[in-house]
Design an enzyme around this catalytic site. Sequence first.
Site, mmCIF file in Angstrom:
data_model
loop_
_atom_site.group_PDB
_atom_site.id
_atom_site.type_symbol
_atom_site.label_atom_id
_atom_site.label_comp_id
_atom_site.label_asym_id
_atom_site.label_seq_id
_atom_site.Cartn_x
_atom_site.Cartn_y
_atom_site.Cartn_z
ATOM 1 N N GLU A 5 0.855 -1.187 0.000
ATOM 2 C CA GLU A 5 0.000 0.000 0.000
ATOM 3 C C GLU A 5 0.894 1.241 0.000
ATOM 4 O OE1 GLU A 5 -3.860 1.626 2.534
ATOM 5 O OE2 GLU A 5 -2.347 0.427 3.561
ATOM 6 N N LYS A 77 -10.083 0.973 -2.281
ATOM 7 C CA LYS A 77 -10.185 0.509 -0.901
ATOM 8 C C LYS A 77 -11.576 0.764 -0.332
ATOM 9 C CE LYS A 77 -7.491 0.882 3.399
ATOM 10 N NZ LYS A 77 -6.322 1.574 4.008
ATOM 11 N N CYS A 119 -5.067 -3.561 2.931
ATOM 12 C CA CYS A 119 -4.774 -3.246 4.330
ATOM 13 C C CYS A 119 -5.951 -3.490 5.293
ATOM 14 C CB CYS A 119 -4.259 -1.816 4.431
ATOM 15 S SG CYS A 119 -3.350 -1.492 5.977
#
Length: 239
Positions: A5, A77, A119
């Site tokens: 990321e 995301k 993440c």
Amino acid sequence: MVLPECCLLFGGHESQQLAYACTDEHSELKQELAAMAAAFGIYLVAGTIPILAGDGRIYSRSYLFDDQGQTLGHYDKLHLFDVDIKDSTKSYRESDTFCPGERVSVVDTPFGKVGMAICYDLRFADLFRAMRLQGADIIVLPAAFTRVTGKAHWQPLLQARAIENQCFVLAAAQWGIHNEGRRETWGHSSIIGPWGEVIAQKPEQCGWLTSSIDISETVEIRKGIPVVEHNRFSDPKLS
């Protein structure tokens, strides 16, 4: 190849990424990464780069390029890291800068279907189940887990997601001290097998992992323990 990321921009406050954000068509960062995939003849999961959203914020977007540099798919995301942690940063508010994505992404490749997550998504099992139901064989996870949360939860969550969904999980993570000591990430980039075994891991320092994997393992494991057929709960849907 899977990059972490914030693979090109990391260290300061998330709002600093606004200066580098462009539309999908005009992003030089995207173009450079695509060119690298073509130059080295690799399939590349391009960590995350900032892409302008319509509301003045940006998407934290991961791209999957083929070995010709063509975009096979992308993922924005879904879950934003708005949390309070007992570390030197203390408060994280990604939603001040980032706009959440709106779809699950599973991309066809010659070596299997690749599900994409980033993440903090790792904490949301429904997303991983949704990718499995869309046929994912491999799930990629660029990440920048904090040292505090990573030490406690990173490896058990990676293994749980791999076991639950009988997928390979390829997790590339930032490691080290950033922003003049005000932020520290856990590292421990990992390749996890569909039985939950740690195939390879780099706990600390900068570097890389390499491994061969056999997608046919997922077929045998799913045949032996058919959790998708046995699951009595409704299929997950985005709210």
